[in-house]
Design an enzyme around this catalytic site. Sequence first.
Site, short mmCIF file in Angstrom:
data_model
loop_
_atom_site.label_atom_id
_atom_site.label_comp_id
_atom_site.label_asym_id
_atom_site.label_seq_id
_atom_site.Cartn_x
_atom_site.Cartn_y
_atom_site.Cartn_z
N GLN A 121 -23.81 -34.61 -3.28
CA GLN A 121 -23.97 -34.25 -1.87
C GLN A 121 -25.33 -33.59 -1.64
O GLN A 121 -25.58 -32.48 -2.12
CB GLN A 121 -22.87 -33.27 -1.46
CG GLN A 121 -22.95 -32.82 -0.02
CD GLN A 121 -21.97 -31.71 0.29
OE1 GLN A 121 -21.79 -30.78 -0.50
NE2 GLN A 121 -21.30 -31.79 1.42
N SER A 124 -27.71 -29.31 1.53
CA SER A 124 -28.47 -28.06 1.58
C SER A 124 -29.93 -28.27 1.20
O SER A 124 -30.27 -29.12 0.37
CB SER A 124 -27.86 -27.04 0.62
OG SER A 124 -26.50 -26.87 0.90
N SER A 156 -24.69 -30.41 -6.49
CA SER A 156 -23.76 -30.42 -7.62
C SER A 156 -23.73 -31.79 -8.27
O SER A 156 -23.71 -32.81 -7.56
CB SER A 156 -22.35 -30.05 -7.16
OG SER A 156 -22.35 -28.79 -6.56
N GLU A 242 -14.07 -31.53 3.27
CA GLU A 242 -14.45 -30.60 2.21
C GLU A 242 -13.61 -29.33 2.29
O GLU A 242 -13.11 -28.83 1.29
CB GLU A 242 -15.94 -30.28 2.33
CG GLU A 242 -16.49 -29.41 1.22
CD GLU A 242 -18.02 -29.30 1.25
OE1 GLU A 242 -18.65 -29.84 2.18
OE2 GLU A 242 -18.56 -28.67 0.33
#
Lengths: 382, 288
Positions: A121, A124, A156, A242
């Site tokens: 993902q 950020s 991650s 999420e």
Amino acid sequence: MDLTYTGEEEEFRARLREWLGGVLPTLPAKPSPGDWPGRRAYDTGWQRRLYDAGYGDVHWDASPTTRLIFLEETERAGAPYVGANFVGLLHAGPTIAAEGTAAQRERWLTPVLRGDEVWCQGFSEPGAGSDLASLRTKAVRDGDTYVVSGSKIWTSHAEVADWCELLVRTEPVSAEVPKHRGITWLAMPMDAPGITVRPLRTLAGSTEFAEMFLDEVRVPVDNRVGAENDGWRVTMVTLSFERGTAFVGEVVACRRVLGELAAHAKKSGRWDDAVLRRELALLTAEFGALWRLTQWNVSEAQASGGVPGVGGSVFKLRYSHARQRLYDVAAGVLGGAGALDAGQEWTLDRLSSLSYTIAAGTSQIQRNIVAERILGLPKGGR
Amino acid sequence: MHFQLTEEQRALRDGTRALLAGRFGRDALRAAVDGAGLDRELWRELGAAGLFGLCLPEESGGVGLGLAEAVLVFEECGRALVPGPLVATFLAAGEVEGAATGETVVTTPYNGLVPWLDAADVALGDTAGAEPLSAPVDPLTPLHRLPGGERTRPPWRATLLYAAEQLGSAGRTLDMAVQHAREREQFGQPVGAFQAVKHLCAEMLVRVEVARAAVYAAAVTGDPVEVAAAELLADQAAVQGARDCLQVHGGMGFTWEGDVHLHLKRAWTRAELGGRARDAEEALAASL
Ligand SMILES: Cc1cc2nc3c(=O)[nH]c(=O)nc-3n(C[C@H](O)[C@H](O)[C@H](O)COP(=O)(O)OP(=O)(O)OC[C@H]3O[C@@H](n4cnc5c(N)ncnc54)[C@H](O)[C@@H]3O)c2cc1C
């Protein structure tokens, strides 16, 4: 209010339980936490077995109740968790299933379910964490590709991912374009030229996440999920998965850990400590109620159909703090040297639990969401 | 599994809320604080509405519903802060003549305390030598104390119904806090725009929702471990909810005029009557 399962659901449970009983003893040994290729192979190998046995789709196609039963049974049996393909199975997949075109669903969903492809993902950025909409990684249209430049952080599993759900800015912020507009959701192949992944070391010592530098990475326009500049809405769908459903299985795991802690305390004599016993009792109440809350939320979603609502923030808030308390209590059960030994699984879990009130939206942000979107309190203010 | 209220349950809850709003609204609550004694007429009306006989079979003159429905009704009583030994009377319906209809007011000692002893027609259990507390903290719950620190643990149904009342009170103080936060202005904006206030309210909601899941589930399963969990979580939601509500109300929260203190004091009282935290914790620990 009904907490009984239908005959069909009970049959599903029995079949799954029997299958788990047969397959779990044949699994290879768990790889060490730092062995990323090994972890990827282990986690996707498990996913492949699920797929071949007909359980591949439980994460988003099956009925929510079936999914709960799946989580309950797999956790109870101590089966592997989604692991390295957390993002693919629990948010990119469901997002594509809900928002993607037929061709996109065809292209991406089965490989995730089969464990062939792993996602990460890329939301950020160094300057855009809680304030995600202020992201600056930009994508410029060049014919039928987007040319993407910028950087992402805290990605991650980036090291082992094949695809990245990437948020980019397709229109600069201006007087006419507020920051929540002008964002687009792309599926970026991780082997595209121009991507540099630099692992970051977490406080637990592992390389769980990474920085990602994107230098004129070319992503086909066909990889865009949702309309151009409509990525914020798609993102809200992703985030609702999420927060809404991604942690649910872990509640069952925490209940199992509680049992293990009690057994350990009884053996070591620490069970006689009334304060410790009381802590374990409170956590038993807590995780029991969180599981019931899950059933409540799932029943509600099943009745209204579709994407989980902001209620996921309620769950996430309580769960993330409870999990941290659980492993603090585990340290008490281990006692002294045991609690300071990073070779102990519970100590590692204690360290990793520290991320739960930060990742997927900090507790402060979740409280804002609950206060503004559920309770209707005014926005803004300091 | 469909862990949601049914149409009938929703109607029961809404109907009870409407009945109590009409019959025991703000003015009646404040009148009860100033006045003395149990409102027998209200008691009979609750009986006529089926509150006490809710779980009695229809052939015995009851409504024939289950514990889940009782929990919903008691939650509403908790919201409205209805005074009186509701739980003991409810549990005596079918056993004590007139309890189901609200003709007879029944009390019973729980944890060494007897609420409303002087107002009750029947006291079940041994209340010999019970001494009145000269100034019970909740102005709406007169209490007697049994001699010698004697205590009987409440039956699990009583614990569950007290937990349901706590849940209702927690929901009400949350609503009060949110309403006040929207209306009260300081520094040129509603205080609810400030994060420090928002976050208090958000945590109140989280506690209410978690307690709700626990209380409803315990009502459905009747499992003693789940009842213990429901008790702990509902006590926490009610007591901490009232405290936070008081904080959001500022100076107004600290006045006798405001209703917040009534919720807090009742929550403390119910936490004693419904069961002791220590007992619940031991029950939960024993399940591990
Ligand atoms: C283990 C881990 C894994 C992660 N994995 C991923 C991933 O795979 N992909 C990805 O895109 N991201 C990932 N993240 C990033 C995560 O989503 C962000 O860390 C998070 O959103 C917070 O952003 P930040 O770190 O920039 O903190 P900041 O936003 O800088 O926040 C700093 C502090 O300020 C507070 N704060 C900020 N804004 C407000 C506000 N408006 N009101 C009140 N308080 C505020 C925060 O609560 C926090 O306490 C991961 C993070 C962790 C820890």
